[in-house]
Scaffold this active site. Structure first.
Site, PDB file in Angstrom:
ATOM      1  N   ARG A 223       0.854  -1.188   0.000  1.00 39.90           N
ATOM      2  CA  ARG A 223       0.000   0.000   0.000  1.00 39.90           C
ATOM      3  C   ARG A 223       0.892   1.241   0.000  1.00 39.90           C
ATOM      4  O   ARG A 223       2.014   1.212   0.544  1.00 39.90           O
ATOM      5  CB  ARG A 223      -0.885   0.035   1.248  1.00 39.90           C
ATOM      6  N   HIS A 271      -1.995   1.088  -9.453  1.00 42.16           N
ATOM      7  CA  HIS A 271      -2.616   0.071  -8.580  1.00 42.16           C
ATOM      8  C   HIS A 271      -3.317  -1.016  -9.413  1.00 42.16           C
ATOM      9  O   HIS A 271      -4.533  -1.200  -9.314  1.00 42.16           O
ATOM     10  CB  HIS A 271      -3.619   0.722  -7.604  1.00 42.16           C
TER      11      HIS A 271
HETATM   12  P1  NAP Z   1      -1.680 -11.997   4.230  1.00 41.31           P
HETATM   13  O1  NAP Z   1      -1.883 -13.371   3.681  1.00 41.31           O
HETATM   14  O2  NAP Z   1      -2.522 -11.535   5.377  1.00 41.31           O
HETATM   15  O3  NAP Z   1      -0.132 -11.903   4.639  1.00 41.31           O
HETATM   16  C1  NAP Z   1       0.385 -10.832   5.341  1.00 41.31           C
HETATM   17  C2  NAP Z   1       1.837 -11.106   5.703  1.00 41.31           C
HETATM   18  O4  NAP Z   1       2.388  -9.909   6.268  1.00 41.31           O
HETATM   19  C3  NAP Z   1       1.997 -12.206   6.743  1.00 41.31           C
HETATM   20  O5  NAP Z   1       3.142 -12.984   6.459  1.00 41.31           O
HETATM   21  C4  NAP Z   1       2.230 -11.423   8.033  1.00 41.31           C
HETATM   22  O6  NAP Z   1       2.997 -12.076   9.022  1.00 41.31           O
HETATM   23  C5  NAP Z   1       2.998 -10.240   7.511  1.00 41.31           C
HETATM   24  N1  NAP Z   1       2.919  -9.118   8.449  1.00 41.31           N
HETATM   25  C6  NAP Z   1       1.817  -8.446   8.870  1.00 41.31           C
HETATM   26  N2  NAP Z   1       2.152  -7.515   9.781  1.00 41.31           N
HETATM   27  C7  NAP Z   1       3.488  -7.608   9.940  1.00 41.31           C
HETATM   28  C8  NAP Z   1       4.424  -6.934  10.752  1.00 41.31           C
HETATM   29  N3  NAP Z   1       4.062  -5.969  11.606  1.00 41.31           N
HETATM   30  N4  NAP Z   1       5.724  -7.300  10.665  1.00 41.31           N
HETATM   31  C9  NAP Z   1       6.117  -8.300   9.828  1.00 41.31           C
HETATM   32  N5  NAP Z   1       5.268  -8.992   9.033  1.00 41.31           N
HETATM   33  C10 NAP Z   1       3.978  -8.638   9.092  1.00 41.31           C
HETATM   34  O7  NAP Z   1      -1.851 -10.916   3.096  1.00 41.31           O
HETATM   35  P2  NAP Z   1      -1.808 -11.124   1.499  1.00 41.31           P
HETATM   36  O8  NAP Z   1      -3.070 -11.715   1.025  1.00 41.31           O
HETATM   37  O9  NAP Z   1      -0.534 -11.799   1.147  1.00 41.31           O
HETATM   38  O10 NAP Z   1      -1.789  -9.597   1.004  1.00 41.31           O
HETATM   39  C11 NAP Z   1      -0.788  -8.696   1.422  1.00 41.31           C
HETATM   40  C12 NAP Z   1      -1.117  -7.290   0.999  1.00 41.31           C
HETATM   41  O11 NAP Z   1      -0.895  -7.115  -0.399  1.00 41.31           O
HETATM   42  C13 NAP Z   1      -2.578  -6.849   1.156  1.00 41.31           C
HETATM   43  O12 NAP Z   1      -2.889  -6.536   2.495  1.00 41.31           O
HETATM   44  C14 NAP Z   1      -2.625  -5.629   0.258  1.00 41.31           C
HETATM   45  O13 NAP Z   1      -2.220  -4.486   0.982  1.00 41.31           O
HETATM   46  C15 NAP Z   1      -1.572  -5.933  -0.808  1.00 41.31           C
HETATM   47  N6  NAP Z   1      -2.196  -6.164  -2.126  1.00 41.31           N
HETATM   48  C16 NAP Z   1      -1.909  -5.312  -3.135  1.00 41.31           C
HETATM   49  C17 NAP Z   1      -2.449  -5.520  -4.379  1.00 41.31           C
HETATM   50  C18 NAP Z   1      -2.114  -4.613  -5.540  1.00 41.31           C
HETATM   51  O14 NAP Z   1      -2.750  -4.724  -6.588  1.00 41.31           O
HETATM   52  N7  NAP Z   1      -1.115  -3.771  -5.424  1.00 41.31           N
HETATM   53  C19 NAP Z   1      -3.313  -6.594  -4.605  1.00 41.31           C
HETATM   54  C20 NAP Z   1      -3.589  -7.445  -3.562  1.00 41.31           C
HETATM   55  C21 NAP Z   1      -3.017  -7.226  -2.311  1.00 41.31           C
HETATM   56  P3  NAP Z   1       2.532 -13.466   9.689  1.00 41.31           P
HETATM   57  O15 NAP Z   1       2.838 -14.488   8.634  1.00 41.31           O
HETATM   58  O16 NAP Z   1       3.357 -13.611  10.878  1.00 41.31           O
HETATM   59  O17 NAP Z   1       1.063 -13.322   9.968  1.00 41.31           O
HETATM   60  C1  GLV Z   2      -5.855  -4.725  -4.032  1.00 35.84           C
HETATM   61  O1  GLV Z   2      -5.055  -3.899  -3.757  1.00 35.84           O
HETATM   62  C2  GLV Z   2      -6.359  -5.667  -3.091  1.00 35.84           C
HETATM   63  O2  GLV Z   2      -6.241  -5.441  -1.880  1.00 35.84           O
HETATM   64  O3  GLV Z   2      -6.892  -6.695  -3.562  1.00 35.84           O
END
Ligand code: NAP
Ligand code: GLV
Length: 308
Positions: A223, A271
């Protein structure tokens, strides 16, 4: 018992057809039609207003249309409402493509060649093998792990950082704040795939980015709020960092005149790294509503106090 869908109407038509075919017992409504607010137990939305939430007295589940939930105003949400982020294959596939594209663009010096081209300079840069380019991923969740899996066949040395300890085949895993400096020191390309929380806001700042080796590059697909923009600009300008690929900014859209639009060492996209696919999303929601009804754990339920 019904789901209220409040996102893009065109995609909503696909959701509606899938609900009609595969879950006719769950009503599907959108704001263009009249519905009884008391019948709505499930809401699928990107950023629902407090007024909408207030109008739904029997709401049980709030589903994010995307992977992130940082756009929700949790204060406006009654404590009993459970929050679920989107886990569906289309988001993963898009992110894997984008992150691979960005890593390869940085690894193969596309930023430098773009600058050279503007000056009509034919200046080959010595190849660095994938085995010598260390890639680190912050966030080892659904997306971080998928991206690491896609990068593995190229032969990049891989590392990752998360809140709690993880073990991933072929990845040097680090966990917690104390392990952050050691992780950063070993990343030639750093990919941010963290959720935006109170703890991670501003995590890409002068203090952390200057711990990357000189000449390292950043890919931010988390983000915009993860990045302290001015710190990135000054580290690019003084040569500590060699480039950045940014898919997210704060605010979005990026305002006219912002230095990110024109900085020669920044590749910017609006994005688009990944987008929720409507068919995968509708099916993921139906499966989660079934799990909820059966008292089973839902995929992607968020710990509201943790923020992700
Ligand atoms: P997720 O499965 O919830 O994974 C989050 C990861 O971040 C986990 O490994 C978690 O640690 C780690 N984390 C959270 N807080 C932390 C901290 N304080 N210190 C260190 N590690 C931390 O999320 P996801 O589905 O992979 O998605 C991640 C993010 O990608 C979304 O929240 C969104 O912001 C972004 N995103 C962007 C797009 C885009 O188009 N640009 C699209 C989709 C998503 P643990 O393993 O210990 O829980
Ligand atoms: C996009 O940024 C998402 O959170 O899926």
């Amino acid at each position: 018992m019904a789901l209220l869908y409040t996102s893009d109407p065109e995609r909503g038509r696909i959701w509606r057809a899938i609900f009609a075919d595969e879950a006719p017992d769950i009503g599907f409504v959108d704001p263009s039609e009249s519905y009884d607010p008391a019948s709505i137990r499930y809401l699928a939305a990107w950023a629902p207003s407090a007024a909408l939430i207030d109008s739904l007295p029997n709401l049980d589940l709030l589903f994010s249309i995307g992977a992130g939930i940082d756009q929700f105003n949790m204060d406006a949400l009654p404590p009993h409402v459970r929050v679920v982020r989107m886990i569906e294959p289309g988001i993963v596939a898009g992110m894997v493509e984008y992150a691979t594209m960005a890593v390869l663009a940085l690894h193969r010096n596309l930023i430098d060649y773009g600058i050279a081209r503007k000056h009509a300079r034919w200046t080959p840069i010595k190849l660095v093998s994938a085995g010598e380019r260390r890639i680190g991923v912050m966030g080892l969740g659904n997306l971080g792990q998928a991206v690491l899996g896609a990068l593995r066949p190229f032969g990049f040395p891989l590392s990752g950082w998360s809140r709690s300890a993880r073990a991933i085949d072929g990845v040097d895993c680090h966990a917690g704040e104390a392990a952050l400096p050691g992780f950063l020191a070993g990343c030639d390309i750093l990919i941010c795939l963290l959720p935006l929380t109170v703890e991670t806001r501003g995590i890409l700042c002068r203090d952390t980015l200057s711990q990357l080796p000189r000449g390292a590059a950043l890919i931010n697909v988390g983000r915009g709020g993860h990045l302290v923009e001015q710190d990135l600009l000054s580290l690019l300008d003084d040569g500590h960092l060699s480039g950045a690929v940014l898919d997210v900014t704060e605010p979005e859209p990026l305002p006219t005149g912002h230095p990110f639009w024109t900085h020669p060492r920044i590749l910017l996209t609006p994005h688009v790294a990944s987008m929720t696919r409507p068919d995968g999303a509708a099916r993921a929601l139906i499966a989660n509503i079934r799990r909820f009804a059966d008292g089973q754990p839902m995929h992607g339920e968020v710990a509201r106090d943790r923020g992700y």
